[in-house]
Design an enzyme around this catalytic site. Structure first.
Site, PDB file in Angstrom:
ATOM      1  N   ASP A  84      -0.905  26.784 -30.114  1.00 29.04           N
ATOM      2  CA  ASP A  84       0.065  27.152 -31.222  1.00 29.04           C
ATOM      3  C   ASP A  84      -0.159  28.475 -31.751  1.00 29.04           C
ATOM      4  O   ASP A  84       0.472  29.194 -32.331  1.00 29.04           O
ATOM      5  CB  ASP A  84       0.035  26.082 -32.400  1.00 29.04           C
ATOM      6  CG  ASP A  84       1.020  24.784 -31.976  1.00 29.04           C
ATOM      7  OD1 ASP A  84       1.951  25.142 -31.347  1.00 29.04           O
ATOM      8  OD2 ASP A  84       0.714  23.890 -32.640  1.00 29.04           O
TER       9      ASP A  84
HETATM   10  C1  GLC Z   1      -2.062  25.457 -37.348  1.00 24.72           C
HETATM   11  C2  GLC Z   1      -3.264  24.942 -36.673  1.00 24.72           C
HETATM   12  C3  GLC Z   1      -3.059  24.236 -35.256  1.00 24.72           C
HETATM   13  C4  GLC Z   1      -1.539  23.725 -35.337  1.00 24.72           C
HETATM   14  C5  GLC Z   1      -0.666  24.541 -35.880  1.00 24.72           C
HETATM   15  C6  GLC Z   1       0.633  24.047 -35.714  1.00 24.72           C
HETATM   16  O1  GLC Z   1      -1.852  26.743 -36.691  1.00 24.72           O
HETATM   17  O2  GLC Z   1      -4.602  25.557 -36.492  1.00 24.72           O
HETATM   18  O3  GLC Z   1      -4.045  23.639 -34.675  1.00 24.72           O
HETATM   19  O4  GLC Z   1      -1.406  23.410 -34.174  1.00 24.72           O
HETATM   20  O5  GLC Z   1      -0.906  24.884 -37.215  1.00 24.72           O
HETATM   21  O6  GLC Z   1       1.008  23.160 -37.048  1.00 24.72           O
HETATM   22  C1  GLC Z   2      -2.618  21.088 -32.761  1.00 24.61           C
HETATM   23  C2  GLC Z   2      -0.963  20.736 -32.499  1.00 24.61           C
HETATM   24  C3  GLC Z   2      -0.860  20.711 -31.184  1.00 24.61           C
HETATM   25  C4  GLC Z   2      -1.285  21.894 -30.547  1.00 24.61           C
HETATM   26  C5  GLC Z   2      -2.915  22.092 -30.716  1.00 24.61           C
HETATM   27  C6  GLC Z   2      -3.359  23.387 -30.345  1.00 24.61           C
HETATM   28  O1  GLC Z   2      -3.065  19.871 -32.531  1.00 24.61           O
HETATM   29  O2  GLC Z   2      -0.794  19.430 -33.151  1.00 24.61           O
HETATM   30  O3  GLC Z   2       0.609  20.664 -30.947  1.00 24.61           O
HETATM   31  O4  GLC Z   2      -1.077  21.952 -28.865  1.00 24.61           O
HETATM   32  O5  GLC Z   2      -2.984  22.200 -32.073  1.00 24.61           O
HETATM   33  O6  GLC Z   2      -2.849  24.475 -30.905  1.00 24.61           O
END
Ligand code: GLC
Ligand code: GLC
Length: 814
Positions: free
Chosen positions: A487
């Site tokens: 993300d």
């Molecule tokens: C923040 C977190 C990440 C997560 C994203 C989406 O960026 O660091 O881990 O996946 O939020 O909610």
């Molecule tokens: C968090 C989010 C997931 C994402 C991951 C890496 O765990 O829930 O959707 O893939 O972060 O960013």
């Protein structure tokens, strides 16, 4: 330092010191009513949605970290001394403190002043209430005069509003107290048809429902005035902060034990039967009284508790392993499976790190979670798959999240996370392999929940693949969109405005930045859909998908290989990300794990090379880091990943979620030693010996362990709600132990450490119990099977004749 130990026999973790490095929590409830509870009875409860139907109040990020919960106070009425058997909130030096976190229940207690007290907390199956069963024993030689006070603080339902809208909230709170039962009915007068109640099995000497009366002005929960003075004020909340507290007097003979039961519940009335009498403003209690009465009776509580235990025994009994490693056994048989059920129920909504008011259910997250729970609750998995697919867009794209109460896609976050649609194929494949329920492919499923747009689920899967093919970039690799699995790798974001959301800001047209991770995933998903099509007799489809996978595999070879490892991406300038040419972020874990897991480079040595690079550059003794070197500064063209300080989260933290990709990849190249070694590095039970560094619960996975560039290398954060649960469960059960559901039967393909002599698994698969014993005769991963005494070709056990209940499998590894 040790804070507790595993009791595998009883499927409990027993915490023996209340001041754990962080709150160590557990979940109550597994259907509609849920609670989180810490080892000192902190936490809160809600009905279905942690934001919109929150029953009790909890203040996140408090000091101490965990404060506010299901607290009971005891008071010696002769000396005036009072304390909390759960240690919090009074923090007395209690003796023999223990918190037993079990499957859907917690038992917390201690001894002080020769009074032993422990409380069992759980949610009976099928009910929307929680039980607190308090047992108080007089260990002294003289009679004792005691008081018990219960306490909870009600939340005014919408947790977000409750924490912010004080100009309104301070005037809306309403309660009723009738026959010792406290009813919380804020907004019941208007559009809500639900209320909460808090009941007690004993005759109450008094009650309180107004927080400041119970606590006294300028006092906190560690010294409530009512408890200090030994009697309640019988306060009735009008506005301000409604709470529930009962006062019960307990006179105990030497050696005597008394049980007091408290029931906290949620109840709905139909609109036309809300009030009794009908024209009044008084809650109609006729519908809830029988439920309350039932659970104020200890016998019924005990029966409900037994039923809950049997439920978990059955659910966990579906896969049980006996291996030479105790950490593996307890994670597979108990805790990892249990955590998978928590991620099924909560997704990423409510933990001590997820405030319950943040995100809805992630499309990607929920599809992956299926890998861990589909065998335990197949019917509910089916519903989840169809719910997810119903939010898919006509383009084949997906809302990144949907809201569990409405089941609608979340417009605030929107779509364009270009890996999302492909996860649906993985999710559906997982479901069919486990259940054999091919009919799901014909289920009519709408797009974006629009009536009239229904198409068979199979068509949704086709559109998922097409979505990628419609969005290829300059190298023929998939365009990344806002982000892929990571993300925080936001290649089209280019945000220089403080506070702007990296997830929703897009400043580039997205026609250049490409993802090798999505390419790997595409290969996996296209092959999966080809297998599905083949078995449906759609041979033309199948060969199309296989060709598409081949082509993508070729493109990855051509444009996605950096010499020693797979590249991560191309950015908006068409420059490489995750390459030896980069100054920082030269190598990333995701494409190494996922490309190999998808089978790319298995025949030409690239897979092995890539995994060796992971081993050399990314692996630490605490797990495998997400990338190296970490980003030392913010890069406009990379986005959120470079916003985190080095070693944390996506910036080179050990993001446990994707360690199992490498573990599975290692099994694909036949390296059981490395696979198991990586598995053990992040196995929380195995990390217990280093608990002062690890700090999170030793019985569940955390999302992240700080990487080597962080000053706190080895420290875990964000436990419980993470894709780590499902992926590790999948890696150990299906790839290391190798007991794997396939479209044509149960496959036995272990890739275990060379020094293991073997192991046993019992697996209930499509209604048949498989007793599987694996013995090592040589050092390899070749398998020779004997099924019910008959030697068999290959390693997939065909489905037995209908009516067969049990199959005995002997597997020789050589
Ligand atoms: C923040 C977190 C990440 C997560 C994203 C989406 O960026 O660091 O881990 O996946 O939020 O909610
Ligand atoms: C968090 C989010 C997931 C994402 C991951 C890496 O765990 O829930 O959707 O893939 O972060 O960013």
């Amino acid at each position: 330092m040790s804070y507790g130990y595993f009791d595998d026999q009883n499927r409990e973790y027993i915490i023996t010191k209340p001041n754990t490095p962080l709150p160590w929590i557990n979940y109550l409830g597994c259907e509609a009513y849920f609670g989180i509870i810490s080892n000192t009875a902190g936490g809160y409860s809600f009905y279905r949605d942690a934001r919109l139907r929150r029953l009790t109040r909890y203040r996140y990020n408090n000091a101490p970290f965990d404060f506010g919960g299901r607290y009971i106070y005891l008071r010696d009425n002769v000396t005036g001394k009072y304390w909390s058997p759960s240690w919090q909130p009074t923090q007395d030096e209690v003796k023999d403190y223990s918190c037993r976190h079990g499957m859907g229940y917690s038992i917390i207690g201690s001894t002080l002043n020769q009074i032993k007290a422990e409380t069992l907390y759980f949610v009976p199956l099928g009910e929307t209430l929680e039980i607190w069963q308090l047992k108080v024993t007089n260990l002294s030689k003289k009679p004792r005069k005691l008081s018990a006070f219960s306490s909870i603080e009600f939340c005014l339902w919408d947790a977000q509003d409750d924490a912010t809208n004080f100009q309104r909230n301070f005037s809306t709170g309403q309660v009723e107290v009738k026959d010792g039962v406290i009813y919380h009915k804020t907004e019941y007068r208007e559009r809500r048809d639900h209320f909460a109640y808090f009941a007690c099995s004993e005759k109450v000497a008094g009650y309180d429902t107004q927080r400041d009366t119970f606590l006294g002005a300028y006092r906190s929960w560690d010294k409530p005035l009512a408890v200090e003075q030994g009697h309640s004020f019988n306060s009735v909340a009008h506005g301000w902060a409604p709470i529930g507290s009962h006062h019960v007097k307990l006179n105990l003979k030497p050696g005597e034990t008394r049980i007091v039961t408290f029931v906290l519940g949620y109840h709905e009335n139909s609109k036309d039967e809300k009030f009794d009498p009908p024209q009044s403003q008084i809650i109609n209690k006729k519908t809830v009284r029988p439920i309350i009465a039932k659970y104020l009776n200890s016998k019924n509580v005990n029966t409900a508790f037994d039923t809950l235990k049997k439920y978990w025994e059955r659910v966990l009994g579906i896969y049980q392993a006996k291996t030479p490693d105790k950490h593996t056994n307890r994670m597979v048989n108990i805790w990892n499976a249990y955590q998978c059920m928590a991620t099924f129920n909560m997704s990423r909504s409510a933990s001590f790190y997820e405030s319950g008011i943040g995100r809805g259910l992630g499309f990607r997250d929920s599809n992956q979670d299926l890998l861990g729970f589909v065998h335990m609750v197949p019917e509910r998995a089916r519903e989840r798959v169809l719910d997810l697919a119903s939010t898919q867009l006509e383009t084949g794209g997906a809302y990144h999240q949907y809201q569990p109460l409405t089941k609608r896609g979340n417009n605030d976050i929107g779509s364009d996370f270009n890996d999302d649609p492909l996860w649906l194929i993985i999710g559906v494949g997982t479901y069919i392999k486990e259940t054999g329920d091919w009919s799901i492919l014909d289920a009519p499923v709408p797009y974006d929940n629009k009536p009239g747009s229904e198409m068979p689920l199979y068509e949704h899967l086709e559109r998922s693949l097409k979505y990628t093919l419609d969005r290829l970039g300059p190298h023929g690799l998939p365009l990344i969109g806002r982000a892929d699995w990571n993300d925080c790798l936001n290649l089209n974001c280019f945000s220089d405005t403080p506070g702007q959301s990296f997830q929703t800001t897009t400043n580039k047209d997205g026609k250049v930045a490409e993802s090798i991770f999505i390419a790997g995933m595409f290969v996996l998903a296209a092959r999966e859909l080809a297998d599905i099509a083949e078995r449906r007799g759609l041979h033309a489809d199948a060969s199309n998908y296989r060709n598409a996978a081949e082509r993508m595999d070729g493109t990855v070879h051509k444009h996605g290989w950096d010499g020693e490892w797979f590249l991560r991406a191309y950015d908006d300038f068409g420059k490489k990300v995750g390459s030896k040419e980069c100054k920082e972020g030269k190598i990333f874990i995701e494409p190494q794990g996922f490309c190999v897991l998808a089978g790319i480079g298995l025949n030409d040595g690239l897979a092995q090379k890539s995994l060796d690079s992971v081993n050399k550059i990314l692996a630490t003794k605490h797990g495998i880091m997400l990338q190296q070197p970490s980003y030392s500064e913010y890069y406009l063209n990379l986005g959120e990943i470079s916003s985190y300080p080095p070693g944390y989260k996506e910036n080179a933290g050990i993001f446990c979620h994707n360690n199992p990709w490498v573990i599975i990849a290692e099994t694909r190249v036949g390296n059981g030693n490395r696979a198991f070694d990586y598995y053990s590095r992040i196995n929380p039970s195995a990390r217990e010996k280093n608990i002062d560094k690890h700090r999170c619960e030793p019985y569940v996975y955390a999302q992240m362990i700080a990487g080597k560039d962080a000053p706190t290398h080895g420290e875990a954060k964000n436990s419980w709600l993470t894709g780590t649960a499902a992926w590790n469960y999948y890696a150990i059960t299906q790839f290391i132990l190798g007991i794997r559901p396939t479209y044509s039967g149960l496959m036995i393909a272990p890739v275990i450490p060379t020094q293991w002599k073997g192991f046993f698994v019992t697996r209930i698969f499509q209604g048949v119990l498989y007793n599987i014993s694996v013995k090592r005769e040589g050092k390899g991963n070749n398998v020779r099977l004997t099924v019910d005494g008959v030697a068999m070709e290959g390693n997939v056990i065909p489905k037995p004749q209908i009516g067969t209940l049990k199959v005995t499998v002997e597997a020789i590894l050589f």
